[in-house]
Design a protein around this motif. Structure first.
Motif, mmCIF file in Angstrom:
data_model
loop_
_atom_site.group_PDB
_atom_site.id
_atom_site.type_symbol
_atom_site.label_atom_id
_atom_site.label_comp_id
_atom_site.label_asym_id
_atom_site.label_seq_id
_atom_site.Cartn_x
_atom_site.Cartn_y
_atom_site.Cartn_z
ATOM 1 N N PRO A 146 12.519 56.094 25.348
ATOM 2 C CA PRO A 146 13.944 56.237 25.674
ATOM 3 C C PRO A 146 14.666 54.892 25.619
ATOM 4 O O PRO A 146 14.059 53.831 25.816
ATOM 5 N N LEU A 147 15.974 54.960 25.392
ATOM 6 C CA LEU A 147 16.821 53.772 25.357
ATOM 7 C C LEU A 147 17.664 53.717 26.621
ATOM 8 O O LEU A 147 18.363 54.675 26.952
ATOM 9 N N LEU A 148 17.591 52.594 27.315
ATOM 10 C CA LEU A 148 18.345 52.385 28.556
ATOM 11 C C LEU A 148 19.609 51.589 28.264
ATOM 12 O O LEU A 148 19.587 50.633 27.492
ATOM 13 N N GLY A 149 20.703 51.998 28.909
ATOM 14 C CA GLY A 149 21.926 51.215 28.926
ATOM 15 C C GLY A 149 22.152 50.675 30.322
ATOM 16 O O GLY A 149 21.403 50.990 31.251
ATOM 17 N N PHE A 150 23.207 49.861 30.505
ATOM 18 C CA PHE A 150 23.433 49.277 31.830
ATOM 19 C C PHE A 150 24.843 48.731 31.944
ATOM 20 O O PHE A 150 25.580 48.619 30.961
ATOM 21 N N CYS A 151 25.188 48.364 33.176
ATOM 22 C CA CYS A 151 26.408 47.602 33.421
ATOM 23 C C CYS A 151 26.214 46.784 34.686
ATOM 24 O O CYS A 151 25.266 46.991 35.444
ATOM 25 N N GLY A 152 27.120 45.843 34.922
ATOM 26 C CA GLY A 152 27.092 45.065 36.149
ATOM 27 C C GLY A 152 27.753 45.821 37.279
ATOM 28 O O GLY A 152 28.642 46.651 37.060
ATOM 29 N N GLY A 153 27.314 45.556 38.516
ATOM 30 C CA GLY A 153 27.954 46.139 39.690
ATOM 31 C C GLY A 153 29.295 45.458 39.958
ATOM 32 O O GLY A 153 29.486 44.283 39.624
ATOM 33 N N PRO A 154 30.232 46.179 40.561
ATOM 34 C CA PRO A 154 31.578 45.619 40.775
ATOM 35 C C PRO A 154 31.597 44.305 41.550
ATOM 36 O O PRO A 154 32.306 43.362 41.154
ATOM 37 N N TRP A 155 30.868 44.206 42.658
ATOM 38 C CA TRP A 155 30.873 42.962 43.429
ATOM 39 C C TRP A 155 30.313 41.813 42.604
ATOM 40 O O TRP A 155 30.859 40.702 42.592
ATOM 41 N N THR A 156 29.250 42.065 41.873
ATOM 42 C CA THR A 156 28.629 41.021 41.062
ATOM 43 C C THR A 156 29.594 40.523 39.985
ATOM 44 O O THR A 156 29.737 39.312 39.761
ATOM 45 N N LEU A 157 30.269 41.442 39.315
ATOM 46 C CA LEU A 157 31.225 41.042 38.282
ATOM 47 C C LEU A 157 32.416 40.314 38.890
ATOM 48 O O LEU A 157 32.919 39.339 38.312
ATOM 49 N N MET A 158 32.834 40.751 40.071
ATOM 50 C CA MET A 158 33.923 40.062 40.766
ATOM 51 C C MET A 158 33.548 38.604 41.036
ATOM 52 O O MET A 158 34.375 37.693 40.849
ATOM 53 N N VAL A 159 32.319 38.362 41.451
ATOM 54 C CA VAL A 159 31.866 36.994 41.719
ATOM 55 C C VAL A 159 32.029 36.130 40.477
ATOM 56 O O VAL A 159 32.612 35.030 40.519
ATOM 57 N N TYR A 160 31.519 36.610 39.348
ATOM 58 C CA TYR A 160 31.597 35.820 38.122
ATOM 59 C C TYR A 160 33.047 35.593 37.696
ATOM 60 O O TYR A 160 33.413 34.506 37.251
ATOM 61 N N MET A 161 33.860 36.616 37.830
ATOM 62 C CA MET A 161 35.250 36.512 37.388
ATOM 63 C C MET A 161 36.045 35.524 38.228
ATOM 64 O O MET A 161 36.988 34.894 37.738
ATOM 65 N N ILE A 162 35.666 35.372 39.484
ATOM 66 C CA ILE A 162 36.388 34.467 40.387
ATOM 67 C C ILE A 162 35.768 33.078 40.409
ATOM 68 O O ILE A 162 36.473 32.062 40.377
ATOM 69 N N GLU A 163 34.436 33.013 40.441
ATOM 70 C CA GLU A 163 33.754 31.710 40.479
ATOM 71 C C GLU A 163 33.791 31.009 39.124
ATOM 72 O O GLU A 163 33.729 29.788 39.051
ATOM 73 N N GLY A 164 33.838 31.791 38.063
ATOM 74 C CA GLY A 164 33.843 31.202 36.723
ATOM 75 C C GLY A 164 32.465 30.961 36.160
ATOM 76 O O GLY A 164 32.315 30.371 35.095
ATOM 77 N N GLY A 165 31.440 31.421 36.865
ATOM 78 C CA GLY A 165 30.059 31.247 36.409
ATOM 79 C C GLY A 165 29.113 31.442 37.571
ATOM 80 O O GLY A 165 29.489 31.974 38.624
#
Length: 362
Positions: A146-165
């Motif tokens: 089987p082939l798995l897909g994925f995405c980031g969790g909202p809090w985790t993505l928020m961290v990157y978007m605000i911290e810049g890395g």
């Protein structure tokens, strides 16, 4: 949806549904990537995201570990990155060599929600390349696994978007949580909207199982997790199911949540609408089994550092883990407690996979 070959190995899908299986299935997070020498041959100087956006390259990299460990991996996971959602929302992201992700213009003030983000995200358009990669990879796999897909969790993505890395202090993200909670919830809600559609469209493209990576979950205390992460993870699981029905997909697609470091949250996560809860290596398997109490399938949780040990150590730790998870014939998927690392010896990882087969089949 294209015509795909029938599955020759559906072990992980059966296990994710809670069925009794002949042995525990195994895959590893970040199994396609830098630790394999053939990855660097295919990448051949291309930018990381250029590889992700090229279906030919992404599919080749995704399938590399399936070929390299022929018969020992029970799933492929698409070669991509959790930060494609911020990109779809209008933010620029680069992967800097030996540094990691970098946002040249991160969110720092709530007012920037209106100036730096796309209000209405056309997921099919912005992430078209991701869906093409999934379809091409599924076709090339020809039913092997089987082939798995994925995405980031909202809090985790928020961290990157605000911290810049990446960050150790979480200064800016925590400022948002405690000084701008309303804006934080707005951002989390907008990320969640995109995540739901992205996950659903991955299934349309050919993904057969999905994982949500809430990688920074452990940076929140229990109360903050219940306010700023858990509600959005629950929205994803419930709305994802409804969206699949709207898209004409009636098949049950297993959904996994990986909330790294959130040891206190297992009981909540077991009731949050996911089929599988993936555990990092900080969990005691026996205690996790007690808490889950059959409500969800558990996945994990070998310390990735174990792969740096001797074959004898890898064998010992693998035996202990599978035994502690009840032998693995029901309610369990073998994985590492986090992703592979660039310095792994591919032979040692292969030894781990072979030992999973030996121990799990006993």
């Amino acid at each position: 949806m294209p015509e795909f070959a029938p599955l020759k190995n559906d072990l992980i899908l059966r296990a994710a549904r809670g069925e009794k299986v002949e042995r525990p299935p195994v895959w590893v997070m970040r199994q396609a990537g830098r630790y394999l020498p053939q990855y660097h041959v295919v990448k051949a100087g291309n930018d990381f995201f250029a590889c992700c956006r090229n279906p030919e390259l992404a599919s080749a990299i995704t399938i590399q570990p399936i070929d390299h460990y022929d018969g020992y991996l029970d799933a492929a996971i698409i070669f991509s990155d959790i930060l494609v959602i911020p990109q779809a929302m209008g933010m620029k992201v680069h992967i800097l060599d030996k540094i990691g992700p970098h946002f040249p213009d991160p969110l720092r003030e709530p007012s920037e929600l209106e100036t730096k983000l796309t209000k209405e995200v056309d997921v099919l358009k912005e992430l078209d390349w991701a869906f093409k990669s999934i379809t091409e990879t599924r076709l090339k796999l020809n039913g092997r696994v089987p082939l798995l897909g994925f995405c980031g969790g909202p809090w985790t993505l928020m961290v990157y978007m605000i911290e810049g890395g990446g960050t150790k202090l979480f200064r800016y993200a925590k400022t948002w949580l405690y000084a701008h909670p309303e804006a934080s919830h707005e951002l989390l809600s907008r990320i969640t909207d995109v995540a739901v559609e992205f996950l659903a469209q991955q299934v349309v493209a050919g993904a057969q199982m999905l994982q949500v990576f809430e990688s920074w979950a452990g940076e929140l205390g229990p109360k903050e997790f219940k306010e700023f992460s858990l509600p959005y993870l629950r929205i994803i699981s419930s709305r994802f199911r409804k969206r699949l029905v709207e898209l004409g997909i009636t098949e049950h697609i297993p959904l996994t949540i990986f909330a790294k470091g959130a040891w206190y949250a297992l009981d909540w996560l077991a009731d949050s609408g996911y089929d599988v809860v993936s555990l990092d290596w900080l969990f005691d398997p026996k205690e996790a089994m007690k808490i889950a109490n059959g409500r969800v399938v558990l996945q994990g949780n070998l310390d990735p550092g174990t792969i740096y040990g001797s074959k004898e150590v890898i064998t010992k730790k693998t035996e202990e883990m599978i035994t502690d998870f009840g032998g693995g014939k029901q309610g369990y998927i073998v994985n590492l407690g986090h992703g592979t690392q660039p310095f792994f010896d591919p032979e040692n990882l292969g030894w781990f996979l072979k030992e999973v087969h030996r121990v799990g089949s006993a």
